[in-house]
Scaffold this motif. Structure first.
Motif, PDB file in Angstrom:
ATOM      1  N   ILE A  12       0.906  -1.224  -0.151  1.00 34.73           N
ATOM      2  CA  ILE A  12       0.155   0.062  -0.093  1.00 34.73           C
ATOM      3  C   ILE A  12       0.771   1.129  -0.024  1.00 34.73           C
ATOM      4  O   ILE A  12       1.709   1.404   0.853  1.00 34.73           O
ATOM      5  CB  ILE A  12      -0.891  -0.024   1.163  1.00 34.73           C
ATOM      6  N   GLU A  13       0.740   1.949  -1.267  1.00 31.85           N
ATOM      7  CA  GLU A  13       1.769   3.167  -1.307  1.00 31.85           C
ATOM      8  C   GLU A  13       0.971   4.490  -0.598  1.00 31.85           C
ATOM      9  O   GLU A  13      -0.013   4.557  -1.263  1.00 31.85           O
ATOM     10  CB  GLU A  13       2.283   3.443  -2.922  1.00 31.85           C
ATOM     11  N   LEU A  14       1.561   5.276  -0.004  1.00 27.80           N
ATOM     12  CA  LEU A  14       1.064   6.462   0.508  1.00 27.80           C
ATOM     13  C   LEU A  14       1.073   7.711  -0.524  1.00 27.80           C
ATOM     14  O   LEU A  14       2.177   7.770  -1.292  1.00 27.80           O
ATOM     15  CB  LEU A  14       1.677   6.868   1.818  1.00 27.80           C
ATOM     16  N   ARG A  15       0.120   8.526  -0.477  1.00 29.99           N
ATOM     17  CA  ARG A  15       0.271   9.473  -1.451  1.00 29.99           C
ATOM     18  C   ARG A  15       1.128  10.581  -0.787  1.00 29.99           C
ATOM     19  O   ARG A  15       1.098  11.352   0.147  1.00 29.99           O
ATOM     20  CB  ARG A  15      -1.152  10.282  -1.614  1.00 29.99           C
ATOM     21  N   MET A  16       2.346  10.764  -1.719  1.00 30.97           N
ATOM     22  CA  MET A  16       3.618  11.907  -1.108  1.00 30.97           C
ATOM     23  C   MET A  16       2.995  13.294  -1.058  1.00 30.97           C
ATOM     24  O   MET A  16       3.660  14.295  -0.519  1.00 30.97           O
ATOM     25  CB  MET A  16       4.603  11.624  -1.929  1.00 30.97           C
ATOM     26  N   SER A  17       1.959  13.458  -2.045  1.00 30.57           N
ATOM     27  CA  SER A  17       1.705  14.832  -1.909  1.00 30.57           C
ATOM     28  C   SER A  17       0.864  15.170  -0.556  1.00 30.57           C
ATOM     29  O   SER A  17       0.923  16.350   0.024  1.00 30.57           O
ATOM     30  CB  SER A  17       0.476  15.162  -2.949  1.00 30.57           C
ATOM     31  N   SER A  18       0.073  14.320  -0.059  1.00 25.70           N
ATOM     32  CA  SER A  18      -0.184  14.364   1.261  1.00 25.70           C
ATOM     33  C   SER A  18       0.885  14.267   2.289  1.00 25.70           C
ATOM     34  O   SER A  18       0.690  15.305   3.274  1.00 25.70           O
ATOM     35  CB  SER A  18      -1.363  13.282   1.558  1.00 25.70           C
ATOM     36  N   ILE A  19       1.928  13.633   2.340  1.00 29.24           N
ATOM     37  CA  ILE A  19       2.752  13.606   3.188  1.00 29.24           C
ATOM     38  C   ILE A  19       3.430  15.077   3.191  1.00 29.24           C
ATOM     39  O   ILE A  19       3.857  15.731   4.057  1.00 29.24           O
ATOM     40  CB  ILE A  19       3.738  12.785   3.061  1.00 29.24           C
ATOM     41  N   ARG A  20       3.704  15.630   1.880  1.00 24.17           N
ATOM     42  CA  ARG A  20       4.096  16.967   1.802  1.00 24.17           C
ATOM     43  C   ARG A  20       3.468  18.000   2.499  1.00 24.17           C
ATOM     44  O   ARG A  20       3.899  18.928   3.282  1.00 24.17           O
ATOM     45  CB  ARG A  20       4.333  17.360   0.452  1.00 24.17           C
ATOM     46  N   ASP A  21       2.082  17.944   2.382  1.00 22.81           N
ATOM     47  CA  ASP A  21       1.072  18.880   2.728  1.00 22.81           C
ATOM     48  C   ASP A  21       1.196  18.838   4.445  1.00 22.81           C
ATOM     49  O   ASP A  21       1.066  19.723   5.068  1.00 22.81           O
ATOM     50  CB  ASP A  21      -0.290  18.708   2.330  1.00 22.81           C
ATOM     51  N   ILE A  22       1.469  17.713   4.946  1.00 26.70           N
ATOM     52  CA  ILE A  22       1.426  17.607   6.193  1.00 26.70           C
ATOM     53  C   ILE A  22       2.900  18.295   6.986  1.00 26.70           C
ATOM     54  O   ILE A  22       2.842  18.938   7.980  1.00 26.70           O
ATOM     55  CB  ILE A  22       1.339  16.265   6.917  1.00 26.70           C
ATOM     56  N   PHE A  23       3.779  17.898   6.351  1.00 25.77           N
ATOM     57  CA  PHE A  23       5.228  18.471   6.718  1.00 25.77           C
ATOM     58  C   PHE A  23       5.490  19.721   6.645  1.00 25.77           C
ATOM     59  O   PHE A  23       6.168  20.572   7.212  1.00 25.77           O
ATOM     60  CB  PHE A  23       6.138  17.497   6.448  1.00 25.77           C
ATOM     61  N   HIS A  24       4.954  20.505   5.463  1.00 24.70           N
ATOM     62  CA  HIS A  24       5.196  21.804   5.133  1.00 24.70           C
ATOM     63  C   HIS A  24       3.906  22.786   5.653  1.00 24.70           C
ATOM     64  O   HIS A  24       3.244  23.373   5.334  1.00 24.70           O
ATOM     65  CB  HIS A  24       5.109  22.027   3.645  1.00 24.70           C
ATOM     66  N   ASN A  25       3.899  22.801   7.142  1.00 29.04           N
ATOM     67  CA  ASN A  25       3.236  23.339   8.142  1.00 29.04           C
ATOM     68  C   ASN A  25       3.489  24.807   8.157  1.00 29.04           C
ATOM     69  O   ASN A  25       4.708  25.306   8.262  1.00 29.04           O
ATOM     70  CB  ASN A  25       3.192  22.889   9.496  1.00 29.04           C
TER      71      ASN A  25
END
Length: 587
Positions: free
Chosen positions: A199-212
């Motif tokens: 199951i591959e996570l969407r990296m765009s969502s990860i980026r949105d989380i970390f770019h607070n």
């Protein structure tokens, strides 16, 4: 306390006002604002630190939610009995597989979970069942798949735990995506088939989380070994090899914030680190500092202007009174102009003007009359002195000495005649005081007369040397100053010596000053004697009957005041040197 009050009385009024300003206005305002700035800055700093910590906790929770979504999906796939039967089944014809795929697998892999869990980028099932088609989320486990790094990290055996790793499938992503991988061995496989769920996570969502937006700095996601799994710092390449966070060279002014995953499945030991610049943390403090500085300037400006205005009103008028007092001291009785004010300084000005007028009238009425009376007394004393002089009749002595000198010449006693002539000249000069200052040339002639008389008395035991430039012989100095110094050197310095000695007289003109030096190599003086001579410089007594060097010092003080200098260098057995420096007055 009394000593402090006495000392404070000697401080000038302007300095007192400045001291009052610094102690009562400047220092309290600055101290209060410094305390206010310190407290405010600490509050701002603590608030900023709390904001960063809360933002970091928010990132931690949101990232873990993404991970939990993938875990929940993997659990559904892992325990789905029908899915496992379809994957285990052997399909004689591709059409049979397509029918099974459309009936269940398509709904499982594409329609059911991906729209619900928006953080999932894709679901892939790897299997070694060759009767399945390699499409639609189903892939074969071939040599290429087995060579991938994530494949080797899957633990063997039944009931295997899922792994959470970054996977590189050769898609050219700048940062390899996160994937949740686990073996689908929940049900027993009769054919011994291998099934792997990725199951591959969407990296765009990860980026949105970390770019607070509330956290301005670099973020690092660290695994349990301390290696960087994800970072917002584009300068760090973590795809090529594992990069340990402890090996990074961070700037000295950075501040670290760290939060850990504790007691969580598969992420236990992971942590998120925020590296924030000290300027970012202190940015709010700088705004607070600017506000405090502005407030301090506003609090000090108005009191300063008022104090300067009041101080000037006092200081200028007091200095004006002092200036006119000095004029009165120099016998210039002038009134202070201007209208009288009603404060104490104005009253003082009015009293000063009335006192000045009264003093002026007293001088005109009393002092002038007293001067006239004293002038009469002086003339009377001069008359008595002239009467005494007329009784002694010095001309009789001069004529007698001249007669002896002529008789000596007739008897060819030239040396005796010369000495008598010198004595007559000294006697005449010492009695005639119609002028108290003579030229250097006249003083040296009188001194040579005295030295020749001394040589007549002592012969070769006394020697002398006179040095003076011809162009300096017309400078003026008080009468018989040099003669008195030479007489002291001869009588008190040279005469006590059996073998005699030498007297040196030196004159020099230096920058509008005349330097006189009399030096002998006689018996010298003790320290007490030298100090006594220096004490004559400070004495304020009248001249009285003082004679010798004391008389010389008195007359020099009388003529030149503080404009002459005296230096004495002497020691027992080493002779004496007396240096006198006076203003160079030309005849």
């Amino acid at each position: 306390m009394k000593l402090l009050r006495t000392t404070f009385d000697h401080v000038r009024l302007r300095d007192k006002m400045l001291l009052l300003y610094f102690l009562c206005v400047f220092a309290p305002v600055v101290l209060t604002n410094l305390i206010f700035y310190h407290v405010t800055s600490q509050n701002v700093k603590e608030q900023r630190m709390q904001d960063i910590s809360r933002a970091l906790e928010q990132i931690k929770v949101e990232f873990y939610r993404e991970f939990e979504d993938a875990m929940e999906i993997s659990s559904i796939f892992y325990t789905d009995h029908q899915l496992n039967e379809l994957l285990e089944q052997t399909y004689p014809h591709p059409a049979d597989y397509i029918a099974a795929y459309d009936s269940y697998l398509r709904r499982m892999l594409n329609n059911t979970y991906s729209p619900v869990y928006h953080s999932v980028g894709g679901i892939t099932i790897y299997t070694d069942n060759s009767t399945l088609l390699n499409s639609g989320g189903i892939s074969f486990i071939d040599e290429r798949v087995k060579s991938l790094p994530w494949y080797g990290k899957i633990p063997p055996g039944r009931q295997s735990k899922p792994i959470f790793v970054r996977t590189d499938d050769g898609t050219g992503e700048q940062l390899h995506p996160f994937s949740l991988i686990r073996r689908m061995n929940y049900f027993y496989s009769q054919n011994g088939r291998e099934k792997i769920l990725k199951i591959e996570l969407r990296m765009s969502s990860i980026r949105d989380i970390f770019h607070n937006l509330n956290l301005q700095g670099s973020l690092f996601l660290l695994n349990e070994r301390g290696d960087i799994e994800y970072t917002t710092d584009s300068k760090i390449n973590i795809n090529a090899k594992a990069v340990a966070y402890n090996e990074l060279q961070l700037p000295k002014d950075t501040i670290e914030f760290k939060t850990h995953y504790v007691l969580t499945s598969n992420l236990n030991g992971w942590s998120i680190v925020a590296v924030v610049s000290g300027d970012e943390v202190l940015y709010g403090m700088q705004e607070s500092r600017n506000f405090v500085l502005l407030l301090t300037c506003m609090n000090m400006l108005l009191p300063t202007l008022i104090i300067v205005w009041i101080t000037r009103s006092l200081n200028v008028r007091i200095h004006r009174i002092l200036r006119y007092m000095k004029k009165v001291k120099n016998q210039h009785f002038e009134l202070i102009p201007g209208t009288e004010s009603r404060d104490e300084i104005g009253q003082l000005t009015g009293e000063f003007n009335r006192m000045t007028l009264k003093i002026k009238r007293l001088i005109n009425d009393v002092y002038v009359a007293d001067i006239r009376r004293k002038n009469v007394e002086i003339q009377r004393r001069h008359a008595q002195l002239n009467a005494l002089h007329s009784q002694i009749n010095p001309h009789f002595l001069f004529n007698a000495l001249e007669t002896i000198r002529m008789r000596s010449l007739m008897k060819h006693e030239d040396e005796t005649a010369r000495i008598i002539h010198n004595m007559a000249r000294i006697f005449r000069k010492s009695l005639v005081w119609n002028k108290d200052r003579v030229t250097l040339r006249e003083e040296l002639e009188l001194t040579r007369c005295f030295l020749e008389i001394q040589q007549y008395r002592f012969g070769e035991r006394i020697r002398y040397e006179v040095q003076a430039r011809p162009e300096d012989l017309d400078y003026l100095l008080p009468k018989m100053v040099v003669l008195t110094l030479v007489e002291n050197a001869s009588i008190h310095g040279i005469e006590p010596l059996k073998h005699g000695g030498c007297i040196e007289i030196h004159f020099e003109h230096q920058e509008e000053r005349l330097l006189l030096t009399v030096r002998d190599n006689g018996v010298g003086m003790s320290v007490e004697q030298v100090q006594r001579l220096y004490s004559y410089m400070q004495s304020q007594e009248e001249m009285g009957e003082r004679i010798g060097l004391q008389n010389v010092i008195y007359r020099l003080k009388l003529y030149y005041g503080s404009r002459f200098e005296l230096a004495i260098r002497s020691a027992p057995g080493e002779g004496t040197e007396i240096r006198i420096m006076i203003p160079a007055d030309w005849e």
